[in-house]
Design a protein around this motif. Structure first.
Motif, PDB file in Angstrom:
ATOM      1  N   SER A 128       0.800  -1.231   0.000  1.00  0.00           N
ATOM      2  CA  SER A 128       0.000   0.000   0.000  1.00  0.00           C
ATOM      3  C   SER A 128       0.834   1.282   0.000  1.00  0.00           C
ATOM      4  CB  SER A 128      -0.904   0.047   1.241  1.00  0.00           C
ATOM      5  OG  SER A 128      -1.617  -1.148   1.401  1.00  0.00           O
ATOM      6  N   TYR A 129       2.070   1.229   0.494  1.00  0.00           N
ATOM      7  CA  TYR A 129       2.858   2.466   0.590  1.00  0.00           C
ATOM      8  C   TYR A 129       3.154   2.974  -0.816  1.00  0.00           C
ATOM      9  CZ  TYR A 129       6.410   5.833   1.978  1.00  0.00           C
ATOM     10  OH  TYR A 129       7.125   6.999   2.172  1.00  0.00           O
ATOM     11  N   MET A 130       2.716   4.173  -1.108  1.00  0.00           N
ATOM     12  CA  MET A 130       2.872   4.749  -2.448  1.00  0.00           C
ATOM     13  C   MET A 130       2.379   3.786  -3.532  1.00  0.00           C
ATOM     14  SD  MET A 130       6.338   7.001  -2.311  1.00  0.00           S
ATOM     15  CE  MET A 130       6.475   8.376  -1.135  1.00  0.00           C
ATOM     16  N   ARG A 131       1.342   3.034  -3.203  1.00  0.00           N
ATOM     17  CA  ARG A 131       0.715   2.040  -4.097  1.00  0.00           C
ATOM     18  C   ARG A 131       1.633   0.877  -4.442  1.00  0.00           C
ATOM     19  NH1 ARG A 131      -1.069   6.733  -6.966  1.00  0.00           N
ATOM     20  NH2 ARG A 131      -3.073   7.430  -6.139  1.00  0.00           N
ATOM     21  N   GLY A 132       2.637   0.623  -3.588  1.00  0.00           N
ATOM     22  CA  GLY A 132       3.411  -0.595  -3.794  1.00  0.00           C
ATOM     23  C   GLY A 132       4.912  -0.416  -3.851  1.00  0.00           C
TER      24      GLY A 132
END
Lengths: 370, 370
Positions: A128-132
């Protein structure tokens, strides 16, 4: 789609998870987390962040940090509170806060150093962090080494159900250091054996026989015996995940004992029983269900329950009341339109997915709850 | 990999996003959210959940519900608080709580009915609930119709940065009902025009000329003119996303004006300026940066800034102080090892990704902040 190669290389054994461009190796051996070569192929990002917990970090974080120094200019450590009860939003946000405070970007690599909770949370944070961002699994419990670190399932719990919020996000590599099992509390070793025991009944009858014959050596932490147990477990999991990454079908068999087990964990409150303890008891319930439905000879169910018991795992569940069990199980992720799909056995070595009449479930719960 | 087909069919125009097995249609027309056929192809799951907000739900939730009644046995509604300041964990958890309370399972379909905030949050909830359920975008603001509902970017804000936590998760279909623009507040219409204006300078000089010539009709909400603006914007976005789903390269050009814009939003606190207002101002800053670096003729930068101003969008930023701007921009997701990559123009109709000397940024901020 799936292929497994076992390459013994200077004491490191490698099992490949075949998932096309998301393929990755599981490396198994002693002392691997201290050895820079264990992490071959991991991108050399400037910043790496180790996520661990208050129990594991003091034991192994410095060794891992030293091993990674040549690969990343900066290696930071995030220490989470320990335990299943902290597998929640609050702890997940601690990871995000720390990543942002340290200026982590899309190339930053996370290392999950710990058991299943650390691995699942770090994996979901990486998803999930910065969408991956990429992440590496360094499992330090038997349960994480044979099950949760492999296959890309990540997530956190919700008060209403286990692992309800999460993602499929494959690691770039799994590094299993068998030495970490030397510091594992006995209760956690037994909990890990629940998942080892699981692979025999669902996929490999001969492996069940091997575990029965070698249980004492496993409980005594004989390294060669543990190594075989970890390797064979990972091989079976790799074969299943390689055929069904996102649990469209076959992969569900890995959840043998888990529908009952998750209900026990949620019903008692997360952390009361260890996940492996709940799964051990859940497998006993699933075996009895299989026998009551006439799928499995009663003797086979008794054989499995005896092994679970010998491993020091519970074979009787807490008395939550049958209604509460049924309510909790209807929230299982395998349920559809309120109908629960159970992983059952129609032979030792072969699992099937079935719905079960409420009356049968109530009989099983009456028989197996104290 | 990318292909676009525009099929006018009884008033519905369709643009296909070509992403292999994740391909999906964008349907554009008037009155679509009231028409069951707009949702053709969406799986007929027993349970559907509409996620909307306190502003949009009273206007359109009942119509959408009626349109879906033949497709799903049960259609539930979750109403979130309105506004960018609620694009956070707390509101996301409201969705999870409601899904679990309603017994949503892996087949349940979510419908995002609202603007960019509702779409991004519903999409992230769909990406994470039980590790992924399908969802449909029904965007009701111009900004969501031309930009945020298309392309699968989902997420929530973190106090330290916009959209920092999220996932790539493609919808199964996007249904754009132009009638919803009739109830859009003027300020939000202008904010949506910022993203429409964006597509010309980064990808299509002639579309910029068309927007200049038709700005008054757009501001007057002429439906045929809005329809063309939405369709052409979606075509350009579809072409870019079809070539680069996960922003490995080309897709970054869609963030023209966004690095400055996100700093304004985070610096003022989310919701103070609308996202489109911040992007409008950010595009003015990016145009001036392009000119100061000698990439773009000064006249072209002025032409773009004039259009942004004519649309009623800010072309001067808030005075956060240059140091604060730089600090916030270093957290941008396009930054690597603290170096910020800006989307700049080297011609009207062509964007490039460049780092910019701090001295130049300070000149631009001094010139464009009041």
């Amino acid at each position: 789609m799936s292929s497994i190669s076992v390459t013994p290389l200077s004491g490191i054994e490698t099992i490949d998870i075949a998932l096309g461009e998301r393929s990755y190796p599981i490396r198994i051996g002693s002392g691997l987390l201290r050895a820079p070569e264990s992490f071959a192929g991991v991108p050399r990002s400037p910043l790496a962040v180790i996520v661990s917990n208050t129990t594991v970090a003091p034991l192994y974080a410095q060794s891992l940090r030293d091993a990674l120094r040549g690969r990343h200019a900066q290696v930071e450590l995030i220490t989470l509170p320990d335990g299943e009860s902290h597998k929640d939003w609050a702890a997940l946000n601690l990871i995000f806060d720390a990543l942002l405070a340290r200026g982590a970007d899309r190339k930053t690599i996370l290392y999950a150093l710990g058991g299943g909770v650390v691995g699942d949370m770090t994996g979901f944070a990486a998803a999930s962090y910065m969408r991956g961002v990429p992440f590496v699994q360094v499992p330090t419990t038997l349960l994480a080494q044979v099950d949760s670190s492999v296959g890309g399932k990540t997530g956190i719990n919700h008060p209403r159900g286990k692992n309800m919020i999460g993602a499929f996000h494959q690691p770039v590599c799994v590094v299993v250091d068998l030495e970490t099992l030397s510091t594992l509390p006995m209760r956690e070793l037994r909990a890990g054996l629940a998942e080892v025991i699981k692979y025999g009944p669902i996929a490999d009858a001969s492996f069940l026989g091997w575990v029965e014959a070698n249980l004492d050596a496993l409980l005594a932490r004989d390294v060669a015996t543990l190594r075989h147990a970890v390797r064979r477990s990972c091989e079976i999991k790799a074969a299943v995940v390689g055929q069904d990454e996102r649990e469209a079908g076959l992969r569900a068999i890995l959840n043998f004992g888990h529908t009952f087990g998750h209900a026990i964990e949620a019903g008692l409150g997360y952390g009361e029983w260890l996940h492996g303890e709940a799964v051990g008891c859940g497998m006993a319930m699933a075996a009895e269900t299989s026998a009551r439905l006439g799928l499995l000879p009663e003797g086979d169910a008794e054989r499995l329950i005896r092994l679970i018991d010998r491993a020091g795992l519970p074979v009787k569940g807490p008395d939550l009341g049958a209604d509460r069990y049924l309510e909790l199980m209807r929230l299982d992720k395998k349920a559809e339109a309120g109908e629960i799909k159970f992983v059952l056995l129609d032979a030792i070595g072969h699992a099937v997915l079935r719905s079960v009449p409420d009356a049968t479930l109530r009989q099983v719960l009456a028989s197996r709850c104290t």
